[in-house]
Design a protein around this motif. Structure first.
Motif, PDB file in Angstrom:
ATOM      1  N   ALA A 127      42.745  33.945  21.655  1.00 25.52           N
ATOM      2  CA  ALA A 127      41.614  34.874  21.568  1.00 25.52           C
ATOM      3  C   ALA A 127      40.312  34.109  21.350  1.00 25.52           C
ATOM      4  O   ALA A 127      39.287  34.415  21.960  1.00 25.52           O
ATOM      5  N   SER A 128      40.365  33.100  20.500  1.00 28.59           N
ATOM      6  CA  SER A 128      39.177  32.284  20.235  1.00 28.59           C
ATOM      7  C   SER A 128      38.741  31.544  21.496  1.00 28.59           C
ATOM      8  O   SER A 128      37.552  31.495  21.816  1.00 28.59           O
ATOM      9  N   ASN A 129      39.704  30.981  22.212  1.00 30.19           N
ATOM     10  CA  ASN A 129      39.384  30.280  23.464  1.00 30.19           C
ATOM     11  C   ASN A 129      38.784  31.236  24.486  1.00 30.19           C
ATOM     12  O   ASN A 129      37.836  30.890  25.188  1.00 30.19           O
ATOM     13  N   LYS A 130      39.333  32.455  24.552  1.00 32.35           N
ATOM     14  CA  LYS A 130      38.804  33.439  25.501  1.00 32.35           C
ATOM     15  C   LYS A 130      37.380  33.822  25.121  1.00 32.35           C
ATOM     16  O   LYS A 130      36.511  33.906  25.988  1.00 32.35           O
ATOM     17  N   ARG A 131      37.140  34.050  23.817  1.00 30.44           N
ATOM     18  CA  ARG A 131      35.776  34.377  23.381  1.00 30.44           C
ATOM     19  C   ARG A 131      34.820  33.239  23.709  1.00 30.44           C
ATOM     20  O   ARG A 131      33.694  33.471  24.162  1.00 30.44           O
ATOM     21  N   TYR A 132      35.261  32.004  23.492  1.00 23.20           N
ATOM     22  CA  TYR A 132      34.415  30.843  23.794  1.00 23.20           C
ATOM     23  C   TYR A 132      34.124  30.776  25.295  1.00 23.20           C
ATOM     24  O   TYR A 132      32.972  30.575  25.693  1.00 23.20           O
ATOM     25  N   ASP A 133      35.158  30.944  26.110  1.00 21.79           N
ATOM     26  CA  ASP A 133      34.963  30.900  27.566  1.00 21.79           C
ATOM     27  C   ASP A 133      34.038  32.017  28.035  1.00 21.79           C
ATOM     28  O   ASP A 133      33.162  31.792  28.881  1.00 21.79           O
ATOM     29  N   ASP A 134      34.225  33.220  27.488  1.00 19.39           N
ATOM     30  CA  ASP A 134      33.363  34.342  27.859  1.00 19.39           C
ATOM     31  C   ASP A 134      31.911  34.070  27.466  1.00 19.39           C
ATOM     32  O   ASP A 134      30.990  34.317  28.243  1.00 19.39           O
ATOM     33  N   LEU A 135      31.728  33.549  26.250  1.00 19.90           N
ATOM     34  CA  LEU A 135      30.377  33.241  25.785  1.00 19.90           C
ATOM     35  C   LEU A 135      29.750  32.130  26.617  1.00 19.90           C
ATOM     36  O   LEU A 135      28.578  32.212  26.994  1.00 19.90           O
ATOM     37  N   ALA A 136      30.534  31.107  26.941  1.00 21.56           N
ATOM     38  CA  ALA A 136      30.019  30.006  27.760  1.00 21.56           C
ATOM     39  C   ALA A 136      29.613  30.508  29.142  1.00 21.56           C
ATOM     40  O   ALA A 136      28.552  30.132  29.666  1.00 21.56           O
ATOM     41  N   ALA A 137      30.423  31.377  29.735  1.00 21.58           N
ATOM     42  CA  ALA A 137      30.095  31.932  31.052  1.00 21.58           C
ATOM     43  C   ALA A 137      28.835  32.784  30.967  1.00 21.58           C
ATOM     44  O   ALA A 137      27.956  32.702  31.836  1.00 21.58           O
ATOM     45  N   LYS A 138      28.732  33.592  29.917  1.00 20.64           N
ATOM     46  CA  LYS A 138      27.556  34.447  29.740  1.00 20.64           C
ATOM     47  C   LYS A 138      26.301  33.592  29.563  1.00 20.64           C
ATOM     48  O   LYS A 138      25.270  33.849  30.189  1.00 20.64           O
ATOM     49  N   LYS A 139      26.383  32.569  28.722  1.00 22.89           N
ATOM     50  CA  LYS A 139      25.231  31.707  28.476  1.00 22.89           C
ATOM     51  C   LYS A 139      24.868  30.921  29.727  1.00 22.89           C
ATOM     52  O   LYS A 139      23.692  30.690  30.008  1.00 22.89           O
ATOM     53  N   SER A 140      25.865  30.502  30.479  1.00 22.67           N
ATOM     54  CA  SER A 140      25.604  29.785  31.722  1.00 22.67           C
ATOM     55  C   SER A 140      24.858  30.679  32.705  1.00 22.67           C
ATOM     56  O   SER A 140      23.891  30.249  33.349  1.00 22.67           O
ATOM     57  N   LEU A 141      25.285  31.931  32.809  1.00 22.88           N
ATOM     58  CA  LEU A 141      24.613  32.883  33.697  1.00 22.88           C
ATOM     59  C   LEU A 141      23.189  33.144  33.213  1.00 22.88           C
ATOM     60  O   LEU A 141      22.254  33.170  34.019  1.00 22.88           O
ATOM     61  N   GLU A 142      23.019  33.321  31.895  1.00 26.21           N
ATOM     62  CA  GLU A 142      21.678  33.529  31.348  1.00 26.21           C
ATOM     63  C   GLU A 142      20.788  32.326  31.618  1.00 26.21           C
ATOM     64  O   GLU A 142      19.626  32.481  32.000  1.00 26.21           O
ATOM     65  N   THR A 143      21.320  31.127  31.418  1.00 25.05           N
ATOM     66  CA  THR A 143      20.547  29.916  31.652  1.00 25.05           C
ATOM     67  C   THR A 143      20.142  29.822  33.115  1.00 25.05           C
ATOM     68  O   THR A 143      18.991  29.507  33.437  1.00 25.05           O
ATOM     69  N   LYS A 144      21.079  30.102  34.001  1.00 29.30           N
ATOM     70  CA  LYS A 144      20.784  30.063  35.436  1.00 29.30           C
ATOM     71  C   LYS A 144      19.692  31.078  35.780  1.00 29.30           C
ATOM     72  O   LYS A 144      18.760  30.774  36.524  1.00 29.30           O
TER      73      LYS A 144
END
Length: 129
Positions: free
Chosen positions: A59-76
């Motif tokens: 669950a922690s890994n999934k939350r991290y991956d989801d957050l990383a994807a969200k932040k990557s999209l926001e950064t882009k």
């Protein structure tokens, strides 16, 4: 008679020993069953704890991956938006500079000039106006 007495004494002694062994065996069996039961409970608790830990890690890994994807999209998105704003700002400033007072001969040279130079020229023009 003496042999019967000896036999009876020996039979009584063996009967007592047998009874003691049976009692001891029953007690040991009961204790063994208790230990096995406790061992099973500990094994089960350990398996449950390991399963919960694995689920928490996933669950922690999934939350991290989801957050990383969200932040990557926001950064882009921010990079794209910023680049668009910079491009539009440069176009507007160049048009303002052109209409402000530059003769049409200087404009092609100015387009090849770097942005800091253009910005400096605009500041100079505004001060000396």
């Amino acid at each position: 008679m003496a042999s019967n007495k000896r036999y009876d004494d020996l039979a009584a002694k063996k009967s007592l020993e047998t009874k003691i062994f049976k009692t001891t065996t029953a007690s040991l069996r009961k204790e063994l069953k208790k230990v096995k039961s406790e061992k099973s409970a500990v094994i089960l608790a350990t398996k449950q704890a390991n399963t919960k830990t694995q689920a928490d890690i996933l669950a922690s890994n999934k939350r991290y991956d989801d957050l990383a994807a969200k932040k990557s999209l926001e950064t882009k998105t921010f990079k794209t938006t910023t680049a668009s704003y910079v491009k539009n700002s440069r176009k507007l400033n160049l048009k303002n500079l052109q209409s402000f007072l530059l003769p049409s001969k200087l404009l092609p040279k100015l387009k090849r000039t770097s942005w800091p130079v253009i910005k400096g020229m605009m500041i100079w023009l505004q001060k000396n106006r």
